[in-house]
Design an enzyme around this catalytic site. Structure first.
Site, PDB file in Angstrom:
ATOM      1  N   LYS A  22       1.093  -1.249  -0.074  1.00 33.97           N
ATOM      2  CA  LYS A  22       0.013   0.425   0.063  1.00 33.97           C
ATOM      3  C   LYS A  22       0.730   1.168   0.079  1.00 33.97           C
ATOM      4  O   LYS A  22       0.619   1.940  -0.836  1.00 33.97           O
ATOM      5  CB  LYS A  22      -0.895   0.248   1.088  1.00 33.97           C
ATOM      6  CG  LYS A  22      -1.736   1.347   1.625  1.00 33.97           C
ATOM      7  CD  LYS A  22      -2.144   1.333   2.947  1.00 33.97           C
ATOM      8  CE  LYS A  22      -1.265   1.611   3.806  1.00 33.97           C
ATOM      9  NZ  LYS A  22      -1.339   3.189   4.567  1.00 33.97           N
ATOM     10  N   ASN A  23       1.720   1.582   1.094  1.00 37.58           N
ATOM     11  CA  ASN A  23       2.645   2.926   1.122  1.00 37.58           C
ATOM     12  C   ASN A  23       3.702   2.984  -0.225  1.00 37.58           C
ATOM     13  O   ASN A  23       4.166   3.587  -0.102  1.00 37.58           O
ATOM     14  CB  ASN A  23       3.112   2.324   2.320  1.00 37.58           C
ATOM     15  CG  ASN A  23       2.049   2.815   3.073  1.00 37.58           C
ATOM     16  OD1 ASN A  23       1.901   3.093   3.165  1.00 37.58           O
ATOM     17  ND2 ASN A  23       3.767   2.507   4.817  1.00 37.58           N
ATOM     18  N   CYS A 117      -4.089   7.888   9.772  1.00 43.91           N
ATOM     19  CA  CYS A 117      -4.417   7.524  10.564  1.00 43.91           C
ATOM     20  C   CYS A 117      -3.791   8.172  12.190  1.00 43.91           C
ATOM     21  O   CYS A 117      -3.024   8.812  12.120  1.00 43.91           O
ATOM     22  CB  CYS A 117      -3.355   6.081  10.570  1.00 43.91           C
ATOM     23  SG  CYS A 117      -3.739   4.697  10.519  1.00 43.91           S
ATOM     24  N   ARG A 122       1.259  14.705  13.142  1.00 46.37           N
ATOM     25  CA  ARG A 122       1.510  14.492  11.815  1.00 46.37           C
ATOM     26  C   ARG A 122       2.481  15.722  10.803  1.00 46.37           C
ATOM     27  O   ARG A 122       1.546  16.163  10.429  1.00 46.37           O
ATOM     28  CB  ARG A 122       1.130  13.302  11.145  1.00 46.37           C
ATOM     29  CG  ARG A 122       0.797  12.478  11.789  1.00 46.37           C
ATOM     30  CD  ARG A 122      -0.098  11.091  11.174  1.00 46.37           C
ATOM     31  NE  ARG A 122       0.922  10.634  10.530  1.00 46.37           N
ATOM     32  CZ  ARG A 122       0.115   9.271   9.315  1.00 46.37           C
ATOM     33  NH1 ARG A 122      -0.679   8.972   9.562  1.00 46.37           N
ATOM     34  NH2 ARG A 122       0.777   8.506   8.619  1.00 46.37           N
ATOM     35  N   GLN A 126       8.641  18.975   7.052  1.00 54.98           N
ATOM     36  CA  GLN A 126       9.889  18.622   5.788  1.00 54.98           C
ATOM     37  C   GLN A 126       9.324  19.051   4.211  1.00 54.98           C
ATOM     38  O   GLN A 126      10.414  18.901   3.654  1.00 54.98           O
ATOM     39  CB  GLN A 126      10.091  17.561   6.338  1.00 54.98           C
ATOM     40  CG  GLN A 126      10.794  17.581   7.880  1.00 54.98           C
ATOM     41  CD  GLN A 126      12.152  18.163   7.940  1.00 54.98           C
ATOM     42  OE1 GLN A 126      13.573  18.584   7.506  1.00 54.98           O
ATOM     43  NE2 GLN A 126      11.708  19.479   9.021  1.00 54.98           N
ATOM     44  N   ASP A 305       4.875   0.813  11.861  1.00 58.38           N
ATOM     45  CA  ASP A 305       3.752  -0.024  11.741  1.00 58.38           C
ATOM     46  C   ASP A 305       4.051  -1.564  12.528  1.00 58.38           C
ATOM     47  O   ASP A 305       3.303  -2.222  11.691  1.00 58.38           O
ATOM     48  CB  ASP A 305       3.442  -0.288   9.945  1.00 58.38           C
ATOM     49  CG  ASP A 305       3.184   1.697   9.123  1.00 58.38           C
ATOM     50  OD1 ASP A 305       3.320   2.126  10.037  1.00 58.38           O
ATOM     51  OD2 ASP A 305       3.531   1.800   8.134  1.00 58.38           O
ATOM     52  N   ILE A 327       9.535   6.651  16.817  1.00 56.28           N
ATOM     53  CA  ILE A 327       8.238   7.318  15.409  1.00 56.28           C
ATOM     54  C   ILE A 327       7.579   8.599  15.825  1.00 56.28           C
ATOM     55  O   ILE A 327       7.730   9.739  15.882  1.00 56.28           O
ATOM     56  CB  ILE A 327       8.460   6.705  14.360  1.00 56.28           C
ATOM     57  CG1 ILE A 327       9.265   5.699  13.788  1.00 56.28           C
ATOM     58  CG2 ILE A 327       8.063   7.552  12.921  1.00 56.28           C
ATOM     59  CD1 ILE A 327      10.504   6.146  13.431  1.00 56.28           C
ATOM     60  N   ARG A 397      -8.764  -0.104   5.733  1.00 55.34           N
ATOM     61  CA  ARG A 397      -7.415   0.825   4.536  1.00 55.34           C
ATOM     62  C   ARG A 397      -6.285  -0.087   3.919  1.00 55.34           C
ATOM     63  O   ARG A 397      -5.737   0.642   2.924  1.00 55.34           O
ATOM     64  CB  ARG A 397      -7.137   1.994   5.479  1.00 55.34           C
ATOM     65  CG  ARG A 397      -8.214   2.355   5.678  1.00 55.34           C
ATOM     66  CD  ARG A 397      -7.441   3.295   6.980  1.00 55.34           C
ATOM     67  NE  ARG A 397      -7.199   4.615   6.614  1.00 55.34           N
ATOM     68  CZ  ARG A 397      -6.502   6.135   6.708  1.00 55.34           C
ATOM     69  NH1 ARG A 397      -7.167   6.190   8.063  1.00 55.34           N
ATOM     70  NH2 ARG A 397      -6.184   6.651   6.339  1.00 55.34           N
TER      71      ARG A 397
END
Ligand code: EPZ
Length: 432
Positions: A22-23, A117, A122, A126, A305, A327, A397
């Site tokens: 997905k990413n 999410c 977030r 940058q 993740d 993170i 998702r």
């Protein structure tokens, strides 16, 4: 409202095929519109985040043709200079990749600010820093981010934090900027490399993806390509940990074992057998696992993740484990739900201190986000008794055919709907 009805206790066994990442698919589909020629993308996962980005590019004028369930032909030659703001795209993080792709191609982008999410702050500073360095003016108005310039020009950009999204966004815009861009302190995740390979297959000149310095020499146009997306490292990891938590024996196919090394290493450390072959890993757990310490880090470190999934697993392991999330600061929200299943976990700031219990017990639990939702399903599969997992739209998702794939591995999981007039009898049937 749909939910998963799960009777825990079955060890998972058999084989499961992993979908495209997905990413990686999110930025690749966003970048596919940068060519005026037709681009074919294969191994696209059929999950709701991907449907959202496809609808977003279609709404601004791209022609999206579905060849089969996982293959799309996309032509971005008729894109209109329209804002990207449809409802579906507002909910996904990956929508911000359209800033990089539209800015690179048209020197102008107007995209709704992303949500995604709820796992902590977030920021996108940058990304903004990178776009500005390339010469774009950026402003935020009415929930939209607007980026524009007369000409994008290559630049030397040092990222203050290792950011997947910023690396990807800058790489896309810089692909069509004038001259050389150097991104230092770049993210090295497999999906960053996959996007670079995809753009290069369209004629971009990107070198160094997968290291912390990426060099991009801008080109004037990108051409047609046919490209297949890499397998999903996190989906694969989720099945690896589900196998371990249920004391199962599962072969996870269509993976790149190299991308899974941080997971394989941890599973080995706590007593699982992991066998790697060219494009598969087999995870066997035939006894209670032991404790360990884990800290999430950018790739090739242990992925954030996979943090909820390993916490669920360590919650059942012998001894005290410590999981540190470095993170995203709010990524332990699911621990309350897990505690209701009998886990003994204390969260102090960004650290979870886990005293392993011998079993979880089924409960009604709510998925707080995508990965935590998948992790709670693992907990329910390993638990004694019956669980209901609600808010599964988060899980949908990012996991294609999640209940179907688990069922094929022997899990007793059903998809039920609170609006179904026959819900009570279906539930009774499942509980019988
Ligand atoms: C990507 O998010 C993934 N999302 C996330 O996966 C994943 O958790 C994350 O990378 C880390 O691997 C997508 O690919 C769509 P980051 P992203 O920018 O790009 C800070 C999932 O479950 N930061 O690498 O948003 C940030 O706060 C999702 O599939 C800044 O400070 O993550 C974080 O602490 C959830 N400023 C760190 O960097 C910025 O401008 C890493 O974030 C950008 C980020």
């Amino acid at each position: 409202m749909e939910f998963y009805s799960i009777r825990g206790g079955n060890p998972l066994s058999g084989e499961v095929d992993i979908a495209g990442a997905k990413n990686a698919a999110l930025p690749i589909l966003a970048a596919s519109i940068m060519s005026n020629e037709t681009v074919t993308v294969e191994n696209v996962p059929d999950v709701s985040d991907i449907r959202a980005i496809l609808s977003a590019i279609e709404n601004i004028g791209a022609v999206v043709q579905r060849v089969d369930r996982h293959t799309f032909r996309i032509n971005g030659s008729r894109i209109q200079d329209a804002p990207v703001e449809d409802e579906a795209v507002k909910k996904i993080r990956g929508s911000y990749y359209l800033i990089g792709s539209l800015l690179g191609k048209y020197q102008h982008a107007e995209v709704t600010l992303p949500k995604g999410c709820d796992i902590g702050l977030r920021p996108i500073d940058q990304h903004v820093k990178g776009f500005r360095a390339l010469g774009a003016a950026i402003r935020i108005e009415h929930g939209m981010i607007i980026a524009e310039t007369r000409e994008l020009a290559g630049s030397h950009i040092y990222l203050d934090v290792v950011s997947v999204g910023a690396t990807i966004n800058i790489m896309m815009a810089a692909s069509m900027a004038k001259g050389l861009t150097i991104i230092e302190n770049a993210a090295k995740e497999p999906h960053v490399v996959d996007l670079a390979n995809f753009l290069n297959s369209m004629g971009a000149q990107i070198k160094g993806a997968g290291t912390d310095v990426i060099r991009i020499r801008g080109v004037q146009r990108l051409h047609a390509t046919e490209y297949s997306i890499i397998p999903d490292q996190i989906e694969a990891g989720t099945y690896m940990f589900a196998a371990a938590a249920t004391h199962g024996d599962v072969t996870i196919r269509n993976v790149i074992p190299k991308h899974l090394e941080s997971l394989t290493a941890k599973l080995g450390e706590i007593g699982c057998q992991v066998e790697e072959s060219d494009d598969a890993v087999r995870v066997v757990a035939n006894r209670r696992l032991s404790s360990t310490h884990v800290k999430t880090l950018p790739y090739p470190g242990f992925p954030t993740d996979m943090q909820p999934q390993i916490t669920v697993l360590l919650g059942l392991s012998d001894g005290t484990s410590i999981v540190t999330e470095s993170i995203f600061e709010s990524r332990f929200k699911y621990v309350d739900e897990l505690t209701r299943m009998g886990a003994q976990i204390r969260v102090e700031s960004n650290t979870a201190i886990i005293d392993g219990v011998t079993k979880y017990t089924g409960a009604s639990i709510v998925a707080p986000d995508l990965r935590a939702g998948a992790a709670l399903v693992i907990a329910a599969l390993a638990a004694e008794g019956y669980s209901e997992v609600s808010d599964i739209r988060y899980i949908e998702r990012g996991y294609e055919d999640f209940p179907e794939k688990l069922r094929a591995l022997g899990a007793d999981i059903r998809l039920l709907d609170t609006d179904d007039p026959q819900l009570d009898s279906r539930k009774a049937l499942h509980l019988a």
